[in-house]
Design an enzyme around this catalytic site. Structure first.
Site, PDB file in Angstrom:
ATOM      1  CG  ASP A  46      -1.877  -1.184   1.219  1.00 41.94           C
ATOM      2  OD1 ASP A  46      -2.248  -1.651   0.127  1.00 41.94           O
ATOM      3  OD2 ASP A  46      -2.210  -1.663   2.321  1.00 41.94           O
ATOM      4  CE  LYS A  58       2.361  -2.464  -4.376  1.00 40.31           C
ATOM      5  NZ  LYS A  58       2.096  -2.054  -2.991  1.00 40.31           N
ATOM      6  N   GLY A  59       0.141   1.702  -7.347  1.00 35.99           N
ATOM      7  CA  GLY A  59      -0.845   1.944  -8.406  1.00 35.99           C
ATOM      8  C   GLY A  59      -0.711   3.339  -8.966  1.00 35.99           C
ATOM      9  N   GLY A  80      -4.611  -4.214  -3.745  1.00 34.66           N
ATOM     10  CA  GLY A  80      -5.600  -3.184  -4.049  1.00 34.66           C
ATOM     11  C   GLY A  80      -4.838  -1.930  -4.426  1.00 34.66           C
ATOM     12  CG  HIS A  81      -2.202  -1.888  -7.018  1.00 32.44           C
ATOM     13  ND1 HIS A  81      -1.319  -2.433  -7.911  1.00 32.44           N
ATOM     14  CD2 HIS A  81      -1.895  -2.455  -5.814  1.00 32.44           C
ATOM     15  CE1 HIS A  81      -0.513  -3.274  -7.282  1.00 32.44           C
ATOM     16  NE2 HIS A  81      -0.855  -3.319  -6.010  1.00 32.44           N
ATOM     17  NE  ARG A 137       5.241 -30.077  -7.434  1.00 31.62           N
ATOM     18  CZ  ARG A 137       6.226 -30.958  -7.251  1.00 31.62           C
ATOM     19  NH1 ARG A 137       7.022 -31.273  -8.222  1.00 31.62           N
ATOM     20  NH2 ARG A 137       6.446 -31.480  -6.052  1.00 31.62           N
ATOM     21  CD  GLN A 181       0.778  -8.954  -2.598  1.00 33.03           C
ATOM     22  OE1 GLN A 181       1.431  -9.578  -3.405  1.00 33.03           O
ATOM     23  NE2 GLN A 181      -0.496  -8.673  -2.789  1.00 33.03           N
ATOM     24  N   GLY A 222     -10.780  -3.169   3.654  1.00 31.42           N
ATOM     25  CA  GLY A 222     -11.356  -2.110   4.482  1.00 31.42           C
ATOM     26  C   GLY A 222     -10.822  -2.092   5.909  1.00 31.42           C
ATOM     27  NE  ARG A 246      -3.930   0.418   3.601  1.00 31.62           N
ATOM     28  CZ  ARG A 246      -4.092   1.211   2.547  1.00 31.62           C
ATOM     29  NH1 ARG A 246      -3.756   2.484   2.594  1.00 31.62           N
ATOM     30  NH2 ARG A 246      -4.594   0.731   1.424  1.00 31.62           N
TER      31      ARG A 246
END
Ligand code: GDP
Ligand code: IMO
Ligand code: MG
Length: 426
Positions: free
Chosen positions: A13, A16-17, A40-41, A142, A223, A301, A304
């Site tokens: 968070d 990056k977006g 979530g970006h 696998r 991430q 939601g 943070r």
């Protein structure tokens, strides 16, 4: 033109977006290379405000090929929902491509993510419960089903039948949960397959083609480095590598092709989910930052956890990523604080230590703080580094020194244009 990996350099968070949306305007390709819809970006640009979970943040540019690559795990229902919602808002997704090697999140992955978390009780990781961890577990075991499998109905049914038989034993015998019906899962995923088929293909050829033409290619991280399963706060980590090395593997290009690794850092720290965070502020300042910045998860939601900038973790992150440059985001959030702290060292039992591998050691580390003056001035309209208040410049310069690589950009707002160039990236 080079290949640039945009890497989360803290606990996710970092913005990056926003950074990818900005850089994508000059690019011809953006590749998401890791994670899944645990990401979530947020992007704020002339098209509106968007929260992207799987679709690369370059999607707003018609001439930019956007690839969800082999290193990503895809929940097809979430992806289709995201495509529909972008299309409804007038954003074309005809230039979205999905690697046939990308693994799929299946209904049992979603169930198991929740059941495993419940079983951990007080030691829960605090995952996003999107099924991402169980899907990567199956990739390694696998037992995975890949996007390309959706294109061959007969083979897909056989594969699903075999895997589901095993998964149903786990669901019923270990967790006392209901089994899943092969017919239901098969028919649902067949429909997803029909819908997504035009986007699914071999994508490493596309990446190689762009490199051959000398085009700018952005590798979009998800991430952050401190959530990496090898180098993060294990076991309180995610399940795929968010690092620059992970970018090469997850996008299907060799490490020799990567020109820049750009680390995105918030001007302070946040973390969502469990695990130690040495600079966490469980006080009024932490609360002030959270409310002012709206630090609530884009995907879940959840509130943070907020804290001071941790330069020990930041330097560690720069080292394991081989960062060539940094972006500092959300500087404007600190505009109202009269003074700021930066953690410049850890002390464990009276001794200075580097970022430790053990979470029990990290939890016991005492942060050593340096105090810097705040600037108490609105920076959101500033676009020239020299026009920032002297204290704000001092803060960024100190972070640069501590991180150990040049700060290329400083962000002062969520919008695409709210950015200051400090040192050119190229
Ligand atoms: P990501 O997962 O790294 O893309 O970051 P998120 O989108 O989850 O969270 C970053 C948040 O910060 C989003 O709400 C962005 O709109 C916002 N943001 C990014 N850069 C800035 C900035 O410089 N200032 C402010 N105020 N907000 C920013
Ligand atoms: P972006 O790309 C912040 C965290 C979860 C949890 C841990 C494991 O938006 O920066 P998982 O669901 O991956 O098994 O959860 O990782 N986490 C993130 N935290 N930003 C993210 O993505 C995250 N993706 C996973 O909160 O602590
Ligand atoms: Mg996010």
């Amino acid at each position: 033109m080079p290949v640039v990996a945009v890497i989360g350099a803290q606990w996710g968070d970092e913005g990056k977006g926003k950074v990818v949306d900005m850089l994508a305007q000059q690019a011809r390709m953006v590749v998401r290379f890791s994670g899944g819809d645990n990401a979530g970006h947020s992007v704020v640009n002339p098209h509106g405000e968007f929260k992207l979970h799987l679709i690369p943040s370059g999607i707003f540019n018609a001439g930019v090929a956007c690839i969800i690559s082999n290193g990503v795990v895809i929940n097809p229902a979430v992806l289709i929902g995201e495509i529909d919602s972008l299309n409804e808002r007038g954003v074309d997704t005809g230039h979205l491509f999905i690697s046939d090697r990308a693994h799929l999140i299946m209904p049992y992955h979603l169930l198991l993510d929740g059941l495993e978390e419940e079983a951990r009780g007080g030691r829960a990781i605090g995952t996003t419960r999107k099924g991402v961890g169980p899907a990567f577990t199956d990739k390694t075991a696998r037992l995975g089903i890949r996007a390309g499998d959706l294109l061959d109905e007969k083979a897909f049914r056989e594969r699903l039948g075999a895997v589901l038989e095993y998964k149903n034993i786990i669901l019923t015998k270990v967790y006392n949960a209901k089994p899943l019906s092969l017919e239901e899962v098969f028919s649902q995923y067949r429909q997803y397959g029909e819908r997504l088929a035009p986007h699914i293909r071999e994508t490493t050829i596309m990446v190689d083609g762009a490199l051959g033409r000398g085009e700018l290619v952005i590798l979009e991280g998800a991430q952050g480095a401190l959530l990496d399963p090898d180098f993060g706060t294990y076991p309180y980590t995610t399940s795929s590598s968010p690092l620059a090395a992970g970018a090469c593997l997850g996008a299907g290009l060799g490490p020799t092709r990567l020109d820049r690794a750009l680390g995105v850092y918030k001007a302070y720290c946040t973390r969502v989910g469990g695990g130690p965070m040495p600079t966490e502020l469980n006080d009024a300042t932490g609360e002030l930052i959270r409310e002012r910045a709206g630090e609530y998860g884009t995907t879940t939601g959840r509130a943070r956890r907020c804290g001071w900038f941790d330069a020990v973790a930041a330097r560690f992150s720069s080292r394991i990523n081989g960062l060539t440059g940094a972006v500092v985001t959300r500087l404007d959030i600190l505009d109202i604080l009269p003074s700021l702290k930066v953690c410049v060292g850890y002390e464990l039992d009276g001794k200075a230590i580097d970022f430790p591998s053990s979470i029990t050691a990290l939890a016991r580390c005492k942060p050593v703080y340096e105090e810097l003056p705040g600037w108490l001035t609105d920076t959101t309209g500033v676009r020239d580094f020299n026009k920032l208040p002297a204290e704000a410049r001092g803060y960024v310069n100190r972070l640069e020194e501590l991180i150990g690589c040049p700060v290329n950009l400083v962000c002062v707002g969520p919008e695409r244009g709210a950015v200051i160039e400090k040192t050119p990236i190229f």
